[in-house]
Scaffold this active site. Structure first.
Site, PDB file in Angstrom:
ATOM      1  N   CYS A 121      34.056  25.610 -46.787  1.00  0.00           N
ATOM      2  CA  CYS A 121      35.172  24.457 -47.691  1.00  0.00           C
ATOM      3  C   CYS A 121      36.554  25.460 -48.027  1.00  0.00           C
ATOM      4  O   CYS A 121      37.594  25.617 -47.537  1.00  0.00           O
ATOM      5  CB  CYS A 121      35.177  23.192 -47.434  1.00  0.00           C
ATOM      6  SG  CYS A 121      34.283  23.155 -49.375  1.00  0.00           S
ATOM      7  N   GLU A 141      35.574  14.626 -49.071  1.00  0.00           N
ATOM      8  CA  GLU A 141      35.774  16.797 -49.015  1.00  0.00           C
ATOM      9  C   GLU A 141      36.169  16.577 -47.449  1.00  0.00           C
ATOM     10  O   GLU A 141      35.270  16.971 -47.117  1.00  0.00           O
ATOM     11  CB  GLU A 141      34.763  16.475 -50.441  1.00  0.00           C
ATOM     12  CG  GLU A 141      34.755  16.495 -50.648  1.00  0.00           C
ATOM     13  CD  GLU A 141      34.935  15.942 -52.492  1.00  0.00           C
ATOM     14  OE1 GLU A 141      35.929  17.493 -52.328  1.00  0.00           O
ATOM     15  OE2 GLU A 141      35.333  15.421 -53.517  1.00  0.00           O
TER      16      GLU A 141
HETATM   17  P1  NAD Z   1      32.597  16.812 -38.654  1.00  0.00           P
HETATM   18  O1  NAD Z   1      33.776  16.347 -39.984  1.00  0.00           O
HETATM   19  O2  NAD Z   1      32.425  17.188 -37.766  1.00  0.00           O
HETATM   20  O3  NAD Z   1      30.750  16.408 -39.075  1.00  0.00           O
HETATM   21  C1  NAD Z   1      31.288  15.861 -40.560  1.00  0.00           C
HETATM   22  C2  NAD Z   1      30.455  14.665 -40.326  1.00  0.00           C
HETATM   23  O4  NAD Z   1      31.000  13.241 -40.153  1.00  0.00           O
HETATM   24  C3  NAD Z   1      29.010  14.423 -39.407  1.00  0.00           C
HETATM   25  O5  NAD Z   1      27.645  13.754 -40.203  1.00  0.00           O
HETATM   26  C4  NAD Z   1      29.125  13.769 -37.738  1.00  0.00           C
HETATM   27  O6  NAD Z   1      28.557  13.141 -37.973  1.00  0.00           O
HETATM   28  C5  NAD Z   1      30.013  12.437 -39.431  1.00  0.00           C
HETATM   29  N1  NAD Z   1      31.137  11.892 -38.432  1.00  0.00           N
HETATM   30  C6  NAD Z   1      32.438  12.749 -37.901  1.00  0.00           C
HETATM   31  N2  NAD Z   1      33.258  11.633 -37.213  1.00  0.00           N
HETATM   32  C7  NAD Z   1      32.818  10.749 -37.713  1.00  0.00           C
HETATM   33  C8  NAD Z   1      33.380   9.450 -37.913  1.00  0.00           C
HETATM   34  N3  NAD Z   1      34.438   8.990 -37.110  1.00  0.00           N
HETATM   35  N4  NAD Z   1      32.841   7.927 -38.475  1.00  0.00           N
HETATM   36  C9  NAD Z   1      31.851   8.660 -38.582  1.00  0.00           C
HETATM   37  N5  NAD Z   1      31.216   9.988 -40.005  1.00  0.00           N
HETATM   38  C10 NAD Z   1      31.955  11.163 -38.687  1.00  0.00           C
HETATM   39  O7  NAD Z   1      32.520  18.058 -40.075  1.00  0.00           O
HETATM   40  P2  NAD Z   1      31.444  19.808 -39.228  1.00  0.00           P
HETATM   41  O8  NAD Z   1      31.827  20.134 -38.396  1.00  0.00           O
HETATM   42  O9  NAD Z   1      30.269  18.796 -39.862  1.00  0.00           O
HETATM   43  O10 NAD Z   1      32.010  20.134 -40.777  1.00  0.00           O
HETATM   44  C11 NAD Z   1      33.016  21.941 -41.172  1.00  0.00           C
HETATM   45  C12 NAD Z   1      33.718  20.864 -41.968  1.00  0.00           C
HETATM   46  O11 NAD Z   1      33.980  20.047 -43.050  1.00  0.00           O
HETATM   47  C13 NAD Z   1      35.392  22.008 -41.735  1.00  0.00           C
HETATM   48  O12 NAD Z   1      36.316  21.438 -42.121  1.00  0.00           O
HETATM   49  C14 NAD Z   1      35.074  22.273 -43.273  1.00  0.00           C
HETATM   50  O13 NAD Z   1      36.516  22.617 -44.197  1.00  0.00           O
HETATM   51  C15 NAD Z   1      34.414  20.590 -43.688  1.00  0.00           C
HETATM   52  N6  NAD Z   1      33.682  20.764 -45.669  1.00  0.00           N
HETATM   53  C16 NAD Z   1      34.205  20.037 -46.751  1.00  0.00           C
HETATM   54  C17 NAD Z   1      33.590  20.190 -47.899  1.00  0.00           C
HETATM   55  C18 NAD Z   1      34.545  20.037 -49.071  1.00  0.00           C
HETATM   56  O14 NAD Z   1      34.196  19.582 -50.235  1.00  0.00           O
HETATM   57  N7  NAD Z   1      36.290  20.023 -49.284  1.00  0.00           N
HETATM   58  C19 NAD Z   1      32.988  20.990 -48.387  1.00  0.00           C
HETATM   59  C20 NAD Z   1      31.991  21.425 -46.735  1.00  0.00           C
HETATM   60  C21 NAD Z   1      33.109  21.203 -45.897  1.00  0.00           C
END
Ligand code: NAD
Length: 479
Positions: free
Chosen positions: A284, A249
């Protein structure tokens, strides 16, 4: 806080920890272990026992445990809401409603746990199999890694953990680095809810180390991640060798289309809520682009500016705060740079536009060139770009130009336009007469293109977290 590995609350194996601060004041709230690859590997090993115990547990007992957790979250809602407001920066009004959503999601999955149905198929459509019949059973996948972003940690995690446990899996949670404390507290409630040892574990730390170790581990059978598109791509690459199921997501750049027959005052209220006062703009599916019929562009802009200027920035626990700080000063600097780039490309800042530490003023932008990065990229903060359109077909065309495809909204009273938008827009959901910033747990939520590869919702996710197995009984119906 500590991590939860194999039923024990532990520190990181190398003792490293990160400070978790109040996002408005910088005051230390607690520390969280910075887990290592070894910690994550230990959780994966323990999860194999957790999975066997969960799979052997009847669904009525799984349902009861998830229900107990929901009741405990509801009981502690106020305390959890205050903690989440401080560690995340969202207003207390918002965090209370997030916890209410988490309670509903846990309750929803407690019910769904008892409805994991397979099917029976008579096979007499195949010559030679007239006396054969097959049945299918949905079994748990095994161990699920639940990787959670910072913006709605309790709610988004609830979708993953409650679904995983309801379906009889073991779940390993990787909370967001910036605000893991509320998940940690709910994990403690879940520990008391009646689940077997290591059915649920939680390893805090970075995505690059803890997250990637979980994604690559042979003992993890599915990854469910919500977060940025960039991290999603890396996760797909890391998961490829094992071919495990990956549910993503990701980001969005949602368009709201305002037609000339819309009620402008209501539209302005919806856009302000959907872009500024929900999640401090860090959602998001927030309103990231507003496409307005040129005939009502000026009056809508005036109504928006009138409702945006009085919004009050402040501490998330203060009752009169409308917009809190972003998750970090760096996040606010990134938004500041994106606005500066838009201005350099010709955009006008009608109101807002300034940063103070982690706070960013609610900002309305106009005059953006069609190829502006602000219209292509996700701006994760309170910035609302407005663009005029001439003719509904043009609005739909512009909405589809984005590389993302999460949700879209249309404000109109014309059903034929609604149906045209529903057919044409390349998104997961089209919302009518409400902003895009809405997610209801009993609907399939998710996007197309760079917004993800799946749908998450009470019914869909439970099925996703099971594997369908077939029993083909040849000739059993013969007399
Ligand atoms: P992020 O991608 O930086 O981190 C999200 C999670 O993924 C964190 O727990 C992080 O530690 C983990 N992560 C990062 N790199 C990884 C890897 N290589 N392997 C495994 N895990 C990893 O995102 P964020 O800054 O926490 O959140 C914001 C983003 O999330 C925005 O782009 C937003 O649009 C999106 N978002 C999407 C939805 C949806 O349902 N589509 C909902 C909320 C937020």
């Amino acid at each position: 806080m500590r991590m939860l590995i194999d039923g024990e609350w532990v520190d990181s194996s190398d003792g490293a920890a990160d400070a978790i601060r109040d996002k408005a004041t910088g005051e230390l709230i607690d520390t969280a272990p910075r887990g290592t690859a070894a910690d994550a590997a230990r959780a994966v090993a323990a999860a194999q026992h957790g999975w066997s115990a969960m799979a052997a547990m009847p669904s009525h007992r799984r349902a009861a445990a998830i229900q107990n957790a929901a009741d405990a979250i509801e009981r502690d809602r106020e305390e959890l809401g205050r903690l989440l407001a401080r560690e995340n920066g969202k207003t207390l009004r918002e965090t209370r409603s997030e916890l209410d959503a988490a309670v509903r999601i846990f309750r929803g999955y407690a019910e769904e746990a008892k409805r994991v149905f397979g099917r029976t198929t008579p096979l007499d459509s195949v010559p030679g199999q007239e006396d054969s019949v097959a049945l299918t059973l949905r079994q748990p996948r095994g161990v699920i890694a639940a990787i959670v972003p910072f913006n709605y940690p309790a709610e988004l995690w609830a979708h993953k953990v409650a679904a995983g446990l309801a379906a009889g899996n073991a779940v390993i949670t990787k909370p967001p680095e910036e605000c893991p404390l509320t998940i940690g507290r709910i994990a403690a409630l879940l520990e008391q809810a009646g689940l077997p040892r290591a059915a649920h574990q939680m390893v805090t730390g970075t995505g690059e180390e803890v997250g990637a170790t979980l994604v690559r581990a042979a003992g993890v059978h599915m990854v469910s991640m919500t977060g940025s598109t960039e991290a999603g791509r890396q996760i797909l690459r890391d998961a490829a060798p094992s071919l495990k199921k990956v549910h993503l997501e990701l980001g969005g750049n949602d368009a709201s289309i305002v037609c000339e027959d819309a009620e402008l005052d209501k539209v302005a209220d919806a856009l302000v809520r959907g872009r500024f006062t929900s999640g401090n703009g860090q959602i998001c599916c927030a309103v990231k682009r507003v496409l307005v019929d040129r005939r009502i562009f000026e009056p809508l802009l005036a109504a928006l500016v009138e409702k945006t200027r009085p919004l009050k920035l402040g501490h998330p626990l203060a009752p009169d705060t409308d917009v809190g700080p972003l998750i970090s000063e760096q996040a606010a600097q990134k938004v500041e740079a994106q606005v500066a780039q838009a201005v350099a490309q010709g955009a006008t800042v009608v109101t807002g536009g300034r940063r103070r530490g982690a706070f960013f003023e609610p900002t309305v932008l106009t005059d953006l060139p069609a190829d502006s990065a602000a219209l292509q990229e996700e701006i994760f903060g309170p910035v609302l770009p407005l663009l005029p359109f001439d003719g509904f077909d043009e609005a739909l065309r512009i909405a589809n130009l984005s590389p993302y495809g999460l949700q879209a909204a249309i404000f109109t009273r014309d059903l034929s336009r609604v149906m045209q938008a529903f057919r044409t827009l390349q998104v997961g959901t089209v919302v009518v007469n409400h902003s895009t910033a809405i997610r209801l747990e009993n609907l399939p939520f998710g996007g197309t293109k760079l917004s993800g590869n799946a749908r998450e919702g009470l019914h869909e996710t439970l099925l996703d977290m099971t594997e369908e197995k077939t029993l083909l009984m040849s000739g059993v119906l013969a007399q």
